[in-house]
Design a protein around this motif. Structure first.
Motif, PDB file in Angstrom:
ATOM      1  N   GLN A  20      -8.311 -13.699   6.687  1.00 15.15           N
ATOM      2  CA  GLN A  20      -8.043 -13.222   5.331  1.00 15.15           C
ATOM      3  C   GLN A  20      -7.462 -11.801   5.377  1.00 15.15           C
ATOM      4  N   THR A  22      -5.305  -8.550   2.925  1.00 15.86           N
ATOM      5  CA  THR A  22      -4.885  -8.016   1.637  1.00 15.86           C
ATOM      6  C   THR A  22      -3.492  -7.424   1.770  1.00 15.86           C
ATOM      7  N   ARG A 183     -11.343 -14.056  -3.777  1.00 15.44           N
ATOM      8  CA  ARG A 183     -10.674 -13.685  -5.034  1.00 15.44           C
ATOM      9  C   ARG A 183     -11.367 -12.497  -5.689  1.00 15.44           C
ATOM     10  N   THR A 186     -11.062  -9.037  -3.855  1.00 22.52           N
ATOM     11  CA  THR A 186      -9.745  -8.402  -3.926  1.00 22.52           C
ATOM     12  C   THR A 186      -9.269  -8.165  -5.350  1.00 22.52           C
ATOM     13  N   ASP A 187     -10.117  -8.447  -6.333  1.00 23.23           N
ATOM     14  CA  ASP A 187      -9.740  -8.244  -7.737  1.00 23.23           C
ATOM     15  C   ASP A 187     -10.076  -6.810  -8.141  1.00 23.23           C
ATOM     16  N   ARG A 217      -4.393 -16.213   4.976  1.00 21.85           N
ATOM     17  CA  ARG A 217      -4.146 -16.029   3.546  1.00 21.85           C
ATOM     18  C   ARG A 217      -4.025 -14.547   3.254  1.00 21.85           C
ATOM     19  N   TRP A 219      -4.104 -11.913   0.183  1.00 21.34           N
ATOM     20  CA  TRP A 219      -4.511 -11.733  -1.209  1.00 21.34           C
ATOM     21  C   TRP A 219      -3.856 -10.461  -1.739  1.00 21.34           C
TER      22      TRP A 219
END
Length: 638
Positions: A20, A22, A183, A186-187, A217, A219
């Motif tokens: 994962q 960002t 989700r 990283t929001d 992925r 984000w």
């Protein structure tokens, strides 16, 4: 046919986390940088085994090929969360750590750290072990039995302090839960503590996982642009203000909006006050910086707040310390313009919202004002500039410490440190009297030098957080400033710093008790009950001689190099030596009270701590009279 891989739930989770990432502004980084852990029967065979599996894959664990998932050994579960939070804050919320624990007390020890993370909008992934999902043995060791609910465990204590919570009772349930967890982490609006409770039997259960689950992925951490209508209203509000004031909160730092704020302030001449979380948004010597605001703020900023006709909040939650419990923004007709990525905060104080990322919003507002050539009135600029200069004289007076053989006051300790540091240094604090002194006095030289956790003001945060910050910034001096009360709460991670060679600098200020709460207690009629670290006197009060506790010896026993400073002269030498040290180093100093030498300026604004409405003791009666006087000045903003 979909390709699958057979792994345990724990192995699948660790492999998933390692893939994962960002992305913001074109910069990409790993989302989960490492896992902290303390092992017990609830996670050793699941997450523990998986971490071994993925730290020893072919090529793993070498300098050229780091482990798939690095691991850090902690000593206290709460402290591990604090270390993870410190790391996440230093990384601008773009990278985080996970924390794994066993069931029972290991899991419940996470609650305080989780609350701190969520209150401060800082991401951390919590992976507590849980009781058996299949219930082959019921109850198991450390299980809390709830007679009216078989599906409740102590991990449910984490629900109210988590931004997302799920219990993985079946292997396939991990897939949607893990994606939702990423989700939320990283929001920029909803981030905080995220909890995936992992029953110990499910952790070790195998499943055929689709390979797609393990694909990399990325984000995107979004920068929401302002709405055109809200932006137009904001422009008119700024243009119509004669005495505007910016209140910079932690959102400025989270968004990396410091340069945008400096450009806006320079272009408009509007002064900038900062909350505890926002301090350092401008350098202390920027012409528009007027220092901290609120109960622990400067006289300059607080007087501007009292007379402001427009308060421009940028990334602030308007806590009671910032608003002086509703007694600070009291000018007739004062309005609020709230630039915030969270609508919840953008609508506070009946303000006009500008819902946007702080940097995107400031850049748009600056550009929209350019055609109007809007600037604050020259007389207003002269007023706050002169007031700021006068305040700096007060800072100099509090810092002044000749190189003599006397104990320093707490402000003098800060003054000696102020002489020593550069913009590279990072200072960490969270509780006691230091946050007030730092907010009023510290001259922040860079956007991330000032790291005071005051959303939750958690004693014990400083040392583990310093470890996390140093891990995120390994080439910078990182100072944990702690009083004796805070040190005794959680010195355990000194062992971790020594074990991992994390060269933090810890400054212990010994004043033999809870000095901050002692002063507060005296002011509200509590007569300093239970706030001094002293032996019991004959009348059962804590007024005897100071306890013979040697905190320096304690730190040394945990493996830290310790420098004792008995005088100002010793302190100056010790701090300089500690700054150059490449191993964990402690400076221990007993501080003098401010009764005989200059101390920090007193509070420049009120704070609401309710006082007994009826009492017989004169101190409480007098305190209630003072309380009623302040309450009468409170102004309600819807």
């Amino acid at each position: 046919m979909t390709s699958t891989t057979r792994l345990t739930v724990a192995q699948a989770l660790v492999r998933f986390l390692s893939a994962q990432y960002t992305e913001r502004d074109g910069a990409r980084r790993r989302l989960i940088g490492a896992v902290w852990g303390i092992f017990g029967h609830g996670n050793v065979a699941g997450i523990g085994q998986a971490l071994v599996e993925y730290a020893t894959v072919p090529g793993g664990g070498t300098a050229s090929a780091p482990p798939v998932m690095p691991f850090h050994q902690g000593r206290n579960e709460q402290a591990m969360v604090h270390a993870a939070v410190g790391y996440a804050r230093q990384c601008g919320r773009l990278s985080a750590h996970a924390v794994t624990t066993s069931i029972g007390p290991g899991a419940t020890n996470l609650v305080t750290g989780a609350a701190l993370a969520t209150v401060n909008h800082l991401p951390v992934l919590l992976l507590p072990g849980d009781v058996f999902a299949a219930r082959p043995a019921d109850p198991v060791l450390q299980q809390l039995e709830v007679p009216f609910a078989g599906d409740v465990s102590v991990n449910d204590c984490l629900r109210p302090v988590s931004k997302y919570f799920d219990r993985i009772t079946r292997p396939e349930a991990l897939i949607p839960a893990a994606l939702q967890a990423m989700r939320v982490l990283t929001d920029p609006v909803d981030t905080g503590a995220v909890t995936l409770a992992l029953p110990q039997d499910v952790q070790a259960e195998a499943y055929d996982w689709p390979e797609e689950f393990f694909a990399e992925r990325t984000w995107t951490v979004r920068r929401q642009a302002p709405d055109a209508v809200e932006l137009a209203r904001a422009v008119e509000a700024v243009r119509g203000a004669r005495r505007p004031l910016i209140v910079a909160g932690g959102g400025v730092h989270h968004s990396r909006a410091e340069e945008a704020l400096a450009a806006f302030a320079s272009a408009t001449g509007i002064p900038v006050a900062s909350t505890q979380a926002g301090k350092g948004s401008l350098r202390w010597d920027h012409p528009q910086d007027v220092g901290g605001i609120g109960h622990t703020g400067t006289a300059t900023a607080d007087e501007l707040a009292r007379t402001a006709d427009l308060v421009i909040g940028v990334g602030t939650r308007y806590t009671d310390f910032t608003t002086a419990s509703g007694t600070l923004f009291t000018a007739s007709g004062v309005r609020f313009l709230n630039l915030n990525i969270a609508p919840y905060d953008g609508h506070k104080l009946a303000g006009s919202p500008l819902i946007a990322d702080a940097r995107a919003g400031l850049e748009a507002l600056t550009e929209a004002l350019l055609p109007h050539r809007h600037r604050a009135e020259p007389a207003y600029v002269t007023e706050y500039t002169d007031d700021k200069e006068r305040w700096e004289y007060r800072v100099d007076a509090a810092y002044e410490a000749e190189d003599i053989d006397i104990r320093p006051t707490q402000p003098q300790v800060l003054g000696v440190l102020d002489e020593l540091v550069t913009e590279d240094d990072i200072l960490i604090n969270a509780a006691g009297s230091l946050p007030g002194d730092l907010h009023k006095l510290w001259r922040a030289r860079s956007r991330d030098q000032y790291h005071v956790e005051y959303g939750y003001s958690c004693m014990g945060y400083e040392i583990p957080a310093a470890i996390g910050v140093r891990m995120a910034a390994p080439d910078r001096p990182v100072w944990a400033l702690v009083g004796d009360g805070t040190y005794l709460m959680m010195p355990t991670e000194i062992v971790t710093a020594v074990q991992e060679g994390v060269a933090i600098k810890v400054v212990i200020l010994q004043n033999h008790g809870y000095a901050s709460i002692g002063g507060l207690s005296e002011s509200v009629g509590g007569e300093r009950l239970g706030t001094a670290y002293r032996r019991l006197a004959a009348d059962r009060t804590y007024t005897g001689v100071p306890l013979p506790v040697d905190l320096a010896a304690n730190a040394a026993s945990l493996g830290m190099r310790v420098l004792r400073a008995g005088t100002v002269r010793d302190l100056r030498a010790a701090l300089a030596e500690a700054r150059e040290a490449d191993t964990p180093t402690c400076v221990y100093v007993e501080t003098e009270t401010a009764d005989t030498v200059s101390g920090a300026p007193p509070a420049q604004a009120w704070w609401d701590v309710p006082v007994a409405e009826t009492a017989t003791r004169p101190s409480a009666v007098k305190a209630r009279e003072e309380y009623d006087r302040h309450v009468a000045a409170r102004r309600r903003h819807l």
